[in-house]
Scaffold this motif. Structure first.
Motif, PDB file in Angstrom:
ATOM      1  N   UNK A  78       0.856  -1.189   0.000  1.00  0.00           N
ATOM      2  CA  UNK A  78       0.000   0.000   0.000  1.00  0.00           C
ATOM      3  C   UNK A  78       0.889   1.235   0.000  1.00  0.00           C
ATOM      4  N   UNK A  79       0.397   2.292  -0.640  1.00  0.00           N
ATOM      5  CA  UNK A  79       1.097   3.581  -0.658  1.00  0.00           C
ATOM      6  C   UNK A  79       0.088   4.641  -0.253  1.00  0.00           C
ATOM      7  N   UNK A  80       0.402   5.390   0.816  1.00  0.00           N
ATOM      8  CA  UNK A  80      -0.537   6.388   1.316  1.00  0.00           C
ATOM      9  C   UNK A  80       0.102   7.768   1.206  1.00  0.00           C
ATOM     10  N   UNK A  81      -0.689   8.736   0.724  1.00  0.00           N
ATOM     11  CA  UNK A  81      -0.218  10.100   0.516  1.00  0.00           C
ATOM     12  C   UNK A  81      -0.802  11.035   1.565  1.00  0.00           C
ATOM     13  N   UNK A  82       0.057  11.823   2.179  1.00  0.00           N
ATOM     14  CA  UNK A  82      -0.357  12.905   3.064  1.00  0.00           C
ATOM     15  C   UNK A  82       0.462  14.143   2.720  1.00  0.00           C
ATOM     16  N   UNK A  83      -0.185  15.307   2.755  1.00  0.00           N
ATOM     17  CA  UNK A  83       0.527  16.559   2.516  1.00  0.00           C
ATOM     18  C   UNK A  83       1.232  17.003   3.795  1.00  0.00           C
ATOM     19  N   UNK A  84       2.408  17.616   3.638  1.00  0.00           N
ATOM     20  CA  UNK A  84       3.108  18.199   4.780  1.00  0.00           C
ATOM     21  C   UNK A  84       2.533  19.561   5.153  1.00  0.00           C
ATOM     22  N   UNK A 101      -4.096  -1.543   7.271  1.00  0.00           N
ATOM     23  CA  UNK A 101      -3.182  -2.326   6.438  1.00  0.00           C
ATOM     24  C   UNK A 101      -2.408  -3.353   7.269  1.00  0.00           C
ATOM     25  N   UNK A 102      -1.973  -2.965   8.467  1.00  0.00           N
ATOM     26  CA  UNK A 102      -1.231  -3.902   9.316  1.00  0.00           C
ATOM     27  C   UNK A 102      -2.094  -5.101   9.696  1.00  0.00           C
ATOM     28  N   UNK A 103      -3.368  -4.842   9.994  1.00  0.00           N
ATOM     29  CA  UNK A 103      -4.289  -5.926  10.351  1.00  0.00           C
ATOM     30  C   UNK A 103      -4.451  -6.903   9.192  1.00  0.00           C
ATOM     31  N   UNK A 104      -4.299  -6.386   7.976  1.00  0.00           N
ATOM     32  CA  UNK A 104      -4.456  -7.223   6.783  1.00  0.00           C
ATOM     33  C   UNK A 104      -3.105  -7.655   6.193  1.00  0.00           C
ATOM     34  N   UNK A 105      -2.036  -7.412   6.966  1.00  0.00           N
ATOM     35  CA  UNK A 105      -0.683  -7.880   6.626  1.00  0.00           C
ATOM     36  C   UNK A 105      -0.197  -7.331   5.287  1.00  0.00           C
ATOM     37  N   UNK A 106      -0.455  -6.039   5.050  1.00  0.00           N
ATOM     38  CA  UNK A 106      -0.005  -5.385   3.824  1.00  0.00           C
ATOM     39  C   UNK A 106       1.041  -4.332   4.196  1.00  0.00           C
ATOM     40  N   UNK A 107       2.276  -4.444   3.687  1.00  0.00           N
ATOM     41  CA  UNK A 107       3.293  -3.417   3.982  1.00  0.00           C
ATOM     42  C   UNK A 107       2.920  -2.074   3.371  1.00  0.00           C
ATOM     43  N   UNK A 108       3.320  -0.981   4.032  1.00  0.00           N
ATOM     44  CA  UNK A 108       2.915   0.365   3.620  1.00  0.00           C
ATOM     45  C   UNK A 108       4.142   1.245   3.356  1.00  0.00           C
ATOM     46  N   UNK A 109       4.056   2.029   2.296  1.00  0.00           N
ATOM     47  CA  UNK A 109       5.008   3.106   2.026  1.00  0.00           C
ATOM     48  C   UNK A 109       4.255   4.417   2.254  1.00  0.00           C
TER      49      UNK A 109
END
Length: 293
Positions: A78-84, A101-109
């Motif tokens: 998974x890739x999640x976008x947040x503005x600074x 995502x962690x509950x579903x065992x998916x690594x995140x960037x």
């Protein structure tokens, strides 16, 4: 033939196979078995009308995984976008997505966008916080093109869930990726009826035959079927080194005395901001359970 479901709506499944999108119905056997084809599923199809591009889904091939939210299968990351800046990052919303995502065992960037608007010290603060929790971080400026090519490179050869709140740059990034789509003809837009800037349901967008990204609706709830409050601590990886220091083996890290996690928060070894998210989500999951039972 074998193919992959890239969208499902109103009983129809759109399957990409051999460079073409097929409009498919799922056979009744899936309902009888209690199975539901998902976006991202690899399937076999049986052509019913080649000229019209129509077929039936006959089987679902074994899945790598099946996500509950978003409803998608065979996801690599998974890739999640947040503005600074404009808007400032919402740490609670980010933590909510990370838990899902962690509950579903998916690594995140995690991609923090609008670096051109933020103080470098602020960027370092967010990077340090989430890198200390074990997450991969990218600081980018979509406006200036800084770091975006590297972020795109992280997608190739994988199926990636892409998410983020309004104004964070996710839609801009998704539109840039769509310009690289393997199938650029009107068939894609005509068959899928996709809007340009809104995401109401999960769908896969194909960059090449090995690269897909899944543009997703927003994430606002932790109401994941089967998730219990006691499982939440496993979604905060920074807690793990301190849990053996808890007096009680089933410590919730909320009210118990001599809690290693709470002590680590007091000593600054665990982010107080992250612990506050944990406490909020724990109470939320307890309330969900109370309403159910």
């Amino acid at each position: 033939m074998q193919g992959r479901i890239i969208r499902g709506i109103a009983g129809f499944y759109y399957v990409v196979s051999e460079g073409r999108i097929w409009t498919c119905r799922a056979r009744g056997i899936f309902r009888r078995k209690g199975q539901k084809p998902l976006v991202g599923d690899f399937v076999t199809i049986e052509i019913t009308d080649e000229t019209a591009g129509e077929a039936n889904v006959t089987s679902i091939l074994p899945r790598k995984n099946a996500l509950i939210r978003p409803e998608a299968a065979n996801v690599d990351q998974a890739m999640v976008f947040f503005a600074l800046k404009n808007p400032d990052p919402d740490a609670v919303l980010l933590d909510r997505f990370l838990v899902c995502m962690a509950y579903q065992h998916v690594p995140v960037i995690i991609c923090f966008n609008k670096a051109d608007l933020a103080d470098p010290a602020e960027s370092r603060e967010w990077t340090t916080l989430y890198e200390s929790c074990g997450y991969e971080i990218r600081i980018i400026s979509a406006k200036e093109g800084t770091g975006t090519e590297e972020v795109r490179s992280l997608l190739y050869g994988k199926t990636t869930v892409v998410a983020g709140p309004s104004g964070a740059g996710k839609s801009t990034f998704a539109n840039q990726m769509q310009s690289l789509l393997h199938m650029e003809t009107g068939e894609l837009s005509q068959k899928l009826g996709r809007g340009k800037n809104t995401t109401r349901r999960a769908e896969l967008l194909m960059v090449d035959e090995h690269t897909f990204f899944c543009d997703t609706p927003g994430f606002t709830s932790l109401d994941l079927p089967g998730m219990e409050p006691e499982e939440l601590q496993g979604c905060f990886p920074e807690f793990a080194p301190y849990e053996p220091l808890c007096r009680f083996t089933q410590c919730s890290h909320i009210t118990e005395p001599d809690c290693g996690v709470k002590q680590a928060v007091e000593e600054g070894k665990i982010s107080r901001r992250r612990y506050e998210s944990y406490s909020m989500f724990y109470q939320e999951l307890k309330e969900i359970r109370r309403r159910k039972y």
